[in-house]
Design a protein around this motif. Structure first.
Motif, PDB file in Angstrom:
ATOM      1  N   GLY A   1      46.319  32.697  45.195  1.00  0.00           N
ATOM      2  CA  GLY A   1      45.755  33.146  46.461  1.00  0.00           C
ATOM      3  C   GLY A   1      46.477  32.570  47.656  1.00  0.00           C
TER       4      GLY A   1
ATOM      5  N   ALA B   1      40.276  34.045  50.362  1.00  0.00           N
ATOM      6  CA  ALA B   1      39.105  34.009  49.501  1.00  0.00           C
ATOM      7  C   ALA B   1      39.469  33.499  48.108  1.00  0.00           C
ATOM      8  N   LEU B   2      40.541  34.047  47.523  1.00  0.00           N
ATOM      9  CA  LEU B   2      40.947  33.604  46.194  1.00  0.00           C
ATOM     10  C   LEU B   2      41.410  32.155  46.229  1.00  0.00           C
TER      11      LEU B   2
ATOM     12  N   ASP C   1      45.798  35.259  50.391  1.00  0.00           N
ATOM     13  CA  ASP C   1      44.414  35.682  50.193  1.00  0.00           C
ATOM     14  C   ASP C   1      43.525  34.445  50.277  1.00  0.00           C
TER      15      ASP C   1
ATOM     16  N   GLY D   1      36.163  34.325  42.564  1.00  0.00           N
ATOM     17  CA  GLY D   1      37.492  34.463  43.124  1.00  0.00           C
ATOM     18  C   GLY D   1      38.317  35.510  42.403  1.00  0.00           C
TER      19      GLY D   1
ATOM     20  N   LEU E   1      38.120  29.935  46.693  1.00  0.00           N
ATOM     21  CA  LEU E   1      37.200  29.977  45.559  1.00  0.00           C
ATOM     22  C   LEU E   1      37.831  29.382  44.300  1.00  0.00           C
TER      23      LEU E   1
ATOM     24  N   GLY F   1      36.854  38.987  43.101  1.00  0.00           N
ATOM     25  CA  GLY F   1      37.134  39.348  44.494  1.00  0.00           C
ATOM     26  C   GLY F   1      38.578  39.774  44.700  1.00  0.00           C
ATOM     27  N   TRP F   2      39.512  39.115  44.023  1.00  0.00           N
ATOM     28  CA  TRP F   2      40.921  39.484  44.111  1.00  0.00           C
ATOM     29  C   TRP F   2      41.130  40.901  43.576  1.00  0.00           C
TER      30      TRP F   2
END
Length: 505
Positions: free
Chosen positions: A317, A324-325, A322, A405, A328, A408-409
């Motif tokens: 991430g 979020a990744l 990214d 994570g 998380l 979400g990715w």
């Protein structure tokens, strides 16, 4: 920083004070009192760093070539100091009862002195800010744990386990020496002077760190010492080695990542691959074990794999931008550092209580222990559910973060092809690991604690002393508290994650 040095001094002084004692109970009380007090003192600067009040540091003259006595506690090192201090203190309390009646003519003050030296060395490794100081403390940690592992050196299998561990840990140290030589491009081994390396050298340093620190952490196939050493050591030491000492390898890897600059995506893929391999093979080998402590040792390999999966996704991430990744995955890995320390120490305490009560670790010679060891059985059941990732216990919290994570990715990058492969592999591996872990601990708990006794030793079992039960109850309660108050626990790990993920805090 004065409290850190005072805590280290208390640990060492109480260990030396216990050294002359032959009686296990007296030596244990002296050393354990020092462990609890010393660990309590070092938690204060660690908590202050985590909550952002200050980041204490210390630089003293040290007549060592290229070295300096430099210590510092930021949020990342504070997080790991708390893990070491919490489990080190509880294991010391547990060990008083466990070693009190150890047979043999040996002076039991020796293993207690070594135990406090092990704790002190780990509490120097984590805040060390100089490569020479780090390696000296790392070597002291390795040697202290070697001599404790070989405590019962009259048995051939214990001696073999000790030599295997010593060989493996020094192989890892050789890679760490090479790592610091690569990092010391400025001519100094102070962490704050390491320059940003060109991409080829940064990748070389990363690979050296993975091997050097991965040997201590127990990454597959560098884990060979782990299923031998953990069963050989006294159970409270097994708990510290599995729950805490392995994490110094994870800490070292994270600390190196903070000085290597932006990671390429393949670093994350590599960690995910190592994590999947360690997690799946670790739990498969655990399923085949009949020795309770060896079973738990292979589950350490499995859970180190889960940590690596989370950290690997975090690097993917970070490289891909990214947030979020990155957050998380890294938070999931860090939370699993804490959670594994809690539930694995609990399970090793339970295994030690079973060994104390029956004289055996062989599952086939146990059975029916829940009727004779109610507190131990209930605590072991909670630990078994936690390590299987079942809600509402702590193992679920960290694994949920990693799942979130990864999913979400995939949701944010539909049709991304090969770019989504690490997330897909991580999801499938975590699902497989969780299912197999639940099956393994259903077998372990059912065979050991349910049914009828299958030997005279099991039929004559008795509950362990209160001093051994209290740490188990405390850790079982902590498993439930972290699970039920997951958001609060995660907020404590966020500052540590921010150190690994600069710019994303």
């Amino acid at each position: 920083m004065i409290l850190l040095l005072t805590g280290l001094g208390v640990l060492l002084a109480s260990g030396l004070a216990a050294l002359p004692w032959r009686d296990g109970l007296r030596a244990g009380r002296v050393a354990a009192a020092g462990s609890v007090l010393g660990c309590g003192l070092v938690t204060v600067p660690a908590v202050r760093a985590l909550v952002g009040w200050d980041a204490p540091s210390l630089d003293l003259p040290w007549p060592v070539p290229l070295g300096s006595f430099s210590l510092g506690i930021d949020a990342l090192s504070g997080f790991f100091v708390l893990v070491v201090a919490l489990l080190g203190a509880l294991a010391a309390v547990y060990g008083v009862g466990y070693l009190a009646h150890a047979a043999g003519p040996r002076r039991l003050g020796v293993p207690w002195c070594l135990y406090n030296l092990l704790l002190a060395s780990m509490l120097v490794v984590v805040p060390a800010r100089d490569g020479v100081l780090f390696l000296v403390a790392w070597e002291v940690m390795s040697l202290a744990s070697f001599f404790i592992v070989t405590f019962e050196d009259g048995r051939e299998e214990v001696r073999e386990a000790g030599w295997t561990y010593l060989l493996a840990t020094h192989l890892g140290t050789a890679f760490l020496l090479a790592l610091f030589l690569v990092l010391a491009q400025s001519g100094s081994l102070r962490f704050d002077t390491f320059p940003e390396l060109p991409a080829p050298l940064a990748s070389l340093a990363f690979l050296l760190a993975v091997v050097g620190f991965g040997t201590k952490a127990g990454f597959w196939p560098l884990h060979v010492w782990l299923p031998e050493a953990h069963p050989a050591a006294p159970s409270h030491v097994s708990a510290v080695m599995s729950g805490v000492m392995l994490k110094t390898g994870i800490y070292g890897l994270l600390r190196v990542l903070t000085v290597l600059g932006p990671p390429p995506r393949w670093w994350g893929w590599l960690l995910v691959g190592i994590g999947v391999t360690s997690g799946v093979l670790g739990v498969l080998f655990a399923l085949a074990q009949h020795d309770l402590k060896r079973l738990l040792a292979y589950h350490s390999v499995e859970n180190i794999g889960i940590i690596a999966i989370g950290l690997g996704l975090g690097l993917v991430g970070l490289a891909a931008g990214d947030a979020a990744l990155a957050v998380l995955g890294t938070l999931g890995g860090l939370m699993h550092v804490l959670n594994h320390a809690v539930f694995k120490s609990l399970l090793f305490f339970g295994a030690g209580a079973v060994l104390h009560a029956t004289g055996t670790r062989d599952l086939e010679r146990l059975g029916g222990l829940i009727h004779r060891m109610g507190t131990t059985g209930a605590s072991f059941l909670i630990g078994s559910a936690a390590i299987s990732g079942l809600p509402p216990l702590n193992g679920f919290v960290s694994e949920f973060l990693i799942y979130a994570g990864a999913f979400g990715w995939l949701a944010g990058h539909p049709g991304s092809g090969a770019a989504g492969l690490p997330a897909i592999v991580a999801i499938l591996a975590l699902a497989m690991i969780g299912g197999l872990a639940a099956a393994c601990f259903a077998k372990a708990f059912g065979v050991a604690f349910l049914g009828e006794p299958r030997s005279e030793a099991a039929a004559g079992a008795h509950e362990c002393p209160a001093g051994m039960r209290l740490p188990m109850v405390a850790l079982a309660a902590l498993c439930m508290a972290i699970g039920l108050l997951g958001a609060l626990a995660i907020s404590a790990a966020i500052p540590a994650a921010a150190v690994v993920l600069p710019g994303l805090d």
